[in-house]
Scaffold this motif. Sequence first.
Motif, PDB file in Angstrom:
ATOM      1  N   LEU A   5       0.846  -1.181   0.000  1.00  0.00           N
ATOM      2  CA  LEU A   5       0.000   0.000   0.000  1.00  0.00           C
ATOM      3  C   LEU A   5       0.885   1.235   0.000  1.00  0.00           C
ATOM      4  O   LEU A   5       1.737   1.400   0.878  1.00  0.00           O
ATOM      5  CB  LEU A   5      -0.910   0.014   1.230  1.00  0.00           C
ATOM      6  CG  LEU A   5      -1.726   1.290   1.446  1.00  0.00           C
ATOM      7  CD1 LEU A   5      -2.697   1.520   0.282  1.00  0.00           C
ATOM      8  CD2 LEU A   5      -2.461   1.223   2.771  1.00  0.00           C
ATOM      9  N   THR A   7       0.495   5.325   0.013  1.00  0.00           N
ATOM     10  CA  THR A   7      -0.482   6.397   0.194  1.00  0.00           C
ATOM     11  C   THR A   7       0.076   7.773  -0.149  1.00  0.00           C
ATOM     12  O   THR A   7      -0.673   8.738  -0.180  1.00  0.00           O
ATOM     13  CB  THR A   7      -1.001   6.419   1.640  1.00  0.00           C
ATOM     14  OG1 THR A   7       0.094   6.596   2.527  1.00  0.00           O
ATOM     15  CG2 THR A   7      -1.751   5.142   1.964  1.00  0.00           C
ATOM     16  N   SER A  52      -2.783   4.812  -3.788  1.00  0.00           N
ATOM     17  CA  SER A  52      -4.021   5.565  -3.623  1.00  0.00           C
ATOM     18  C   SER A  52      -3.956   6.992  -4.153  1.00  0.00           C
ATOM     19  O   SER A  52      -4.994   7.605  -4.355  1.00  0.00           O
ATOM     20  CB  SER A  52      -4.431   5.571  -2.153  1.00  0.00           C
ATOM     21  OG  SER A  52      -3.452   6.235  -1.376  1.00  0.00           O
ATOM     22  N   HIS A  53      -2.760   7.504  -4.369  1.00  0.00           N
ATOM     23  CA  HIS A  53      -2.645   8.901  -4.823  1.00  0.00           C
ATOM     24  C   HIS A  53      -1.616   8.981  -5.951  1.00  0.00           C
ATOM     25  O   HIS A  53      -0.629   9.691  -5.869  1.00  0.00           O
ATOM     26  CB  HIS A  53      -2.255   9.789  -3.642  1.00  0.00           C
ATOM     27  CG  HIS A  53      -2.513  11.234  -3.857  1.00  0.00           C
ATOM     28  ND1 HIS A  53      -3.772  11.760  -3.953  1.00  0.00           N
ATOM     29  CD2 HIS A  53      -1.663  12.272  -4.015  1.00  0.00           C
ATOM     30  CE1 HIS A  53      -3.685  13.055  -4.146  1.00  0.00           C
ATOM     31  NE2 HIS A  53      -2.420  13.394  -4.198  1.00  0.00           N
TER      32      HIS A  53
END
Length: 77
Positions: A5, A7, A52-53
């Motif tokens: 993950l 972010t 996510s970004h």
Amino acid sequence: MRRILITEHIRTRADFFNALGRTRGCEDCGPRNLDDLADFLREQRTSVIVASHMDMDGEGLDAIATVLEDQGVKLVR
């Protein structure tokens, strides 16, 4: 298989590589090029990367996507 993950804001290939290194707990241990990326993914047994970004398009993303596909890694943005 492992999921990663990310972010933080990703704008460039270098941002992506550095973010992967930080998932290993260090600033300077991420991939340096596309060949290193393939090695990194195999060593980490990565199956999915969630970014996510991620604000990256075009040639930079296409090259990364090709390596991810070759390694059987799914990129979720």
